[in-house]
Design a protein around this motif. Structure first.
Motif, mmCIF file in Angstrom:
data_model
loop_
_atom_site.group_PDB
_atom_site.id
_atom_site.type_symbol
_atom_site.label_atom_id
_atom_site.label_comp_id
_atom_site.label_asym_id
_atom_site.label_seq_id
_atom_site.Cartn_x
_atom_site.Cartn_y
_atom_site.Cartn_z
ATOM 1 N N VAL A 111 -14.224 10.287 -44.910
ATOM 2 C CA VAL A 111 -14.040 11.230 -44.073
ATOM 3 C C VAL A 111 -13.633 12.207 -43.848
ATOM 4 O O VAL A 111 -12.033 11.773 -44.284
ATOM 5 N N THR A 112 -13.399 13.188 -43.584
ATOM 6 C CA THR A 112 -12.971 14.108 -43.350
ATOM 7 C C THR A 112 -12.994 15.504 -42.560
ATOM 8 O O THR A 112 -15.082 15.511 -42.293
ATOM 9 N N ASN A 113 -13.100 16.767 -42.288
ATOM 10 C CA ASN A 113 -13.189 17.770 -41.331
ATOM 11 C C ASN A 113 -13.940 18.005 -42.798
ATOM 12 O O ASN A 113 -13.948 18.259 -43.866
ATOM 13 N N ASN A 114 -15.066 19.130 -42.075
ATOM 14 C CA ASN A 114 -16.354 19.913 -42.322
ATOM 15 C C ASN A 114 -15.580 21.055 -43.947
ATOM 16 O O ASN A 114 -16.747 20.925 -44.997
ATOM 17 N N PHE A 115 -14.565 21.833 -43.683
ATOM 18 C CA PHE A 115 -14.140 22.530 -44.304
ATOM 19 C C PHE A 115 -14.095 21.917 -45.444
ATOM 20 O O PHE A 115 -13.877 22.349 -46.487
ATOM 21 N N HIS A 116 -12.910 20.695 -45.278
ATOM 22 C CA HIS A 116 -13.111 19.890 -46.607
ATOM 23 C C HIS A 116 -13.501 18.923 -47.482
ATOM 24 O O HIS A 116 -13.046 18.259 -48.414
ATOM 25 N N LEU A 117 -15.001 18.213 -47.187
ATOM 26 C CA LEU A 117 -15.485 17.560 -47.251
ATOM 27 C C LEU A 117 -16.145 17.982 -48.918
ATOM 28 O O LEU A 117 -16.071 16.830 -49.553
ATOM 29 N N PHE A 118 -16.046 19.062 -49.345
ATOM 30 C CA PHE A 118 -16.597 18.961 -50.526
ATOM 31 C C PHE A 118 -15.636 18.954 -52.128
ATOM 32 O O PHE A 118 -16.182 18.230 -52.889
ATOM 33 N N ARG A 119 -14.592 19.647 -51.764
ATOM 34 C CA ARG A 119 -13.104 19.530 -52.458
ATOM 35 C C ARG A 119 -12.914 17.907 -52.977
ATOM 36 O O ARG A 119 -12.804 17.616 -53.671
ATOM 37 N N ALA A 120 -13.159 17.037 -51.033
ATOM 38 C CA ALA A 120 -12.239 15.799 -51.780
ATOM 39 C C ALA A 120 -13.793 15.021 -51.910
ATOM 40 O O ALA A 120 -12.646 14.266 -52.867
ATOM 41 N N SER A 121 -15.136 15.353 -51.744
ATOM 42 C CA SER A 121 -15.904 14.959 -52.824
ATOM 43 C C SER A 121 -15.824 15.114 -54.438
ATOM 44 O O SER A 121 -15.924 14.088 -54.925
ATOM 45 N N LEU A 122 -15.320 16.290 -54.919
ATOM 46 C CA LEU A 122 -15.183 16.904 -56.096
ATOM 47 C C LEU A 122 -13.628 15.311 -56.856
ATOM 48 O O LEU A 122 -14.293 15.356 -57.661
#
Length: 341
Positions: free
Chosen positions: A269-280
């Protein structure tokens, strides 16, 4: 017909790769190319339809788009400056909070220099310089659009309610208190926790984050206290309090899960702006976990997305360095030819 075939190829490629793994920046790149050629295919089809009204509409729309480009760029620059001032007022005058202000000023500065070139400094070498600059800006604009598309599409990820662990990524504290940004992540995790517990079984939280230089306690410790205050049982909250960045969040959380279970399912779980980079980073850490996001205040998004974009650029820096260096070398060579020959 060729445009339609190229568009179909890239869109099909995007769909296949997206199904295999949503956590790829290349997904957004292929989708952007596919959409671009789709627009070209539609425009060409309308032009070739031998319908005079359609032809006129396509031509008018094309010239309107071209005419609006300068005003759009100026508006973007002004908007970023306004957002930067708002960020400074609400979040403080730290350099990361002033990013949109700096970018907005840079955009307006380039526009001013280009106007001066057209009116006062009509040198050939300056024309070549601005052409090279346009190619660099265009390249990064393409990457930015690809990143935004990837981020937007990934928001619609819906993990199953059969997770063993919920990893909540830390984001900084105020002393020993959880600030609103981090609280929104924890609240999103709590919502998922109760939703799954009502249907299957209660997952365990892994609160992930070490102690920063201006923090009284570790982020994990403060997050655990927040969850306990919200009624989450102590035995359902595990702490990972050594990580100092997102990659370590994923790596160290993975170690905890592997120590507890040989086979497990997890989300982060993270904020929407950080979600995609966190997935990488999750993919880079060898973690199969997908992400869910919490919302962010609208005024905060432009700055946050710019920071995420810069971080993505840094992740793949050598590719971008090679591309930009190639453009710069060609530009400098052409400038040298225009000056000395």
């Amino acid at each position: 017909m060729v445009f339609a075939q190229i568009a179909a190829f890239f869109i099909i490629l995007f769909v296949i790769l997206f199904i295999i793994d949503k956590r790829r920046i290349s997904n957004g790149i292929f989708l952007t190319i596919g959409l671009f050629f789709t627009i070209l295919a539609v425009a060409y089809g309308l032009m070739a339809s031998q319908n005079n009204i359609m032809t006129i509409i396509v031509v008018v729309v094309f010239f309107l788009v071209v005419a609006l480009i300068p005003f759009t760029i100026i508006g973007l620059g002004i908007g970023l400056v306004v957002n930067g001032r708002l960020m400074a007022k609400r979040e403080g005058r730290r350099i990361p909070n002033l990013l949109t202000l700096f970018v907005g000023i840079a955009i307006l500065g380039v526009i001013l220099l280009f106007i001066l070139h057209l009116t006062i400094w009509p040198y050939i070498w300056l024309s070549i310089f601005f052409t090279g600059l346009l190619f660099i800006i265009g390249y990064f604009a393409f990457i930015l659009v690809s990143f935004l598309l990837s981020s937007y599409i990934y928001q619609y990820n819906r993990p199953r309610l059969k997770q063993d662990f919920i990893i909540v990524l830390g984001s900084g504290l105020i002393g020993d208190k959880v600030p609103p940004l981090l609280a929104s992540r924890l609240d999103r995790g709590i919502t998922f926790y109760y939703k799954q517990a009502a249907k299957n079984f209660a997952p365990q939280f892994i609160v992930s984050g070490g102690q920063g230089p201006n923090e009284w306690v570790s982020e994990a410790f403060a997050m655990k206290n927040y969850l306990l205050e919200k009624g989450i049982p102590d035995e359902h909250v595990l702490m990972e309090d050594l990580s100092v960045n997102t990659l370590q969040n994923m790596q160290f959380s993975k170690t905890i899960m592997m120590d507890l279970k040989e086979k497990y399912r997890s989300i982060f779980v993270t904020n929407n702006f950080h979600l995609f980079r966190a997935s990488l980073y999750a993919r880079k850490a060898g973690l199969k976990s997908q992400g869910i996001s919490s919302k962010t205040a609208l005024y905060y998004l432009p700055n946050a997305l710019l920071r995420e974009f810069i971080a993505i650029i840094v992740m793949y820096k050598w590719w971008h360095i090679i591309t930009v260096s190639f453009i710069v070398l060609i530009t400098l060579a052409l400038i040298a030819v225009s000056i000395f020959f």
